[in-house]
Design an enzyme around this catalytic site. Sequence first.
Site: not given
Length: 501
Positions: A14, A82
Site C-alpha cells: 500500500t 466505515k
Amino acid sequence: MREIRRIVIVGGGTAGWMTAAALALRLLGKDGEARWSLQLIESDEIGIVGVGEATIPPIRNFNAFIGLDEDEFLRETGGSFKLGIEFVDWGERGERYMHAFGDVGRPLDALPFHQHWLRLGAPGSLADYSLNNQAALAGRFMRPRPEMAGSPLAGIAYAFHFDASRYAALLRRHAEAAGVQRTEGRIARVERDDGSGHIRRLVLQGGQVVDGDFFIDCSGLHALLIDKALGVPFEDWSHWLPCDRAWAVPTASCGPLLPFTRATAQESGWQWRIPLQHRTGNGHVFASAFVDEATARETLLSQLEGEALAEPRIIRFRTGRRREAWVGNCVAIGLSSGFLEPLESTSIHLIQSAILRLIELLPDTEFASANAAEYNRQFAAEMESVRDFIILHYKLTRRGDSPFWRHCRDMAVPESLWARMDLFAAAGHLDRRGQELFSEPSWLQVFVGQGLRPRGHHPLAELSARPRAQAFVDDVRTVVRRCVEVMPSHADFIAAHCAAP
Ligand SMILES: Cc1cc2nc3c(=O)[nH]c(=O)nc-3n(C[C@H](O)[C@H](O)[C@H](O)COP(=O)(O)OP(=O)(O)OC[C@H]3O[C@@H](n4cnc5c(N)ncnc54)[C@H](O)[C@@H]3O)c2cc1C
C-alpha cells in the site's frame, strides 16, 4: 539548483503504490516526464503484508487527489463504508462504545456540546448525540448532502474498509498509466557512496542494477534501506503499546453488512472485524509477553462469526518509530518508518500524510539538511500524538481480570498523555494541539467510552439557562434520530452505487 531526476521506490505494498501514484501525478504530469523518472521495485516472492483494510476519513482526500472515482474504487476493492469503530469490552467486560467519525452534538453559546451535556448531568448516552454512531448501530449509510445546510446530514464523515491487495493493484494500474516503471525482483544488495553515505544503487538478485538519486523505502517491516542499509535506530514504544503480533484470517460474510469496524478486547489483546462486500477480515492482535502464539490462534478461531476461508497467518511487529524517517537521500514511508499497531486504523493515513509532506519538501541534489530536519520534526510530532491517542484506550481500562489488562491499567504513560487526561478529568477540557489528526470529538468519545467522567464542567456552561440547555440537548438527540430514519441501509446503498462484480 540541480534537480533529482531518478526516484526509486522500494516496495509495492500500500505504501509503495500510494507513493508511486501520488508522485506520478505531481511529477510526471505535463512536461514532468522529461525531468523525472519514477521506478518501483517489488518482489512477488516476498509479497506484501496484506492487512490494512480499515481507514479513517482523510483517505477520501487522497483518493480524490490521485483521481480515483469513489464508486469505482469501492467496486474494485470490494469495499464498504466505515462510520466509526465499535469498542467492545474495553472499559470493562460487558461494556461497549463507539468512536464514531464526525461531530457529537453541536456547540451552544460558544461552548462545545459536551460541556452542556456534562452540566446537565450527562443525560442518556453520548452516542445519542452522534449521527454516525446511531447510523452505524442501525446499519445505515448515505453520503453527505452539503445542500442540507444546518442538518447533520450535510456533513456525514466516513471512511472505508477495503481489500488491501486489490487496493494496491488498483493504485498500480493508475501509477503505471501515469508513467511509473515497475521492476519485479528481490533486492540483494544496497550500495552507498563512500563519501556522503548516500544510497547510489540497488542490486537485484540476478544482477540487475538500479541507480537512483533519491530512494523511498516502502519495504514494509523489512525496512531494507532505512534499517538494514542505513542503520537508523528504532525508538521502541512497546512499554506503552505491548501488542506485537497478530493472527489474521478472512471469513465468509455473515449477517448484515455493517458500516463500522469492531474491536473486541480479548484476554491479552483484541480482535478486529472488518466487513467487506465479499468477505470479512478478522485478526487477533496480542502481546506475546502475555500469551503464546498457539493460544492466541485458538482465541481467534473460537471467536469467528463466519466460516474461515484460509489458514490464519501470523504477522510479527514492533511498535515504535524510526528515530529519523529521512536520512540523506532516503526517506522511509509506511511500515518501514514505524508502526503503532492497528487499533485506530491510522497507518494508511500516516502513509498519506508522509507523501504530502515529502511533496512539500521535495529535495534537490543538495539534499539540504533543513528539509530532512523539518520532515523528521513533523513525522515525530504526528507519530507521538497518534501514539498517545492509542495508548489512551489501553490505559483507561478498568479491567483487572488478566495480567495483560492489569499491566495496561497500571502502566505509566507519556507526560503528554497524562496532561491531557488530567485536563479532561477536571472539567472536560479537550485540547487539540496544532494540526494533530484526532480532533476533540474523537478524544471525547474515547474518554467517556472508557469510563472517565469529568469531575466538573466549564463554568461558562452555567450561563445558559438550564431549561434552554436541556431543550437544546433534547433537540439534538431528536434531530439525530430523525436523520437516521431517512438514511438507507448500508447494504442497499452499496447495491445501488458501488456493488463489486
Ligand atoms: C496486523 C496489522 C493490521 C493492520 N491493520 C491496519 C488497518 O486496519 N488500517 C491501516 O491503516 N493500517 C493497518 N495496518 C498497517 C498497514 O497494513 C500498512 O501500513 C500498509 O499495508 C503498508 O504496508 P507497506 O506498504 O509499508 O508494507 P508491505 O505491504 O509489507 O510492502 C512491502 C513491499 O516491499 C517489498 N520488499 C521488501 N523487501 C524487498 C526486497 N528485498 N526486494 C524487493 N522488494 C522488497 C515487498 O515485496 C512489498 O512489495 C496493519 C498492519 C498490521 C501488521
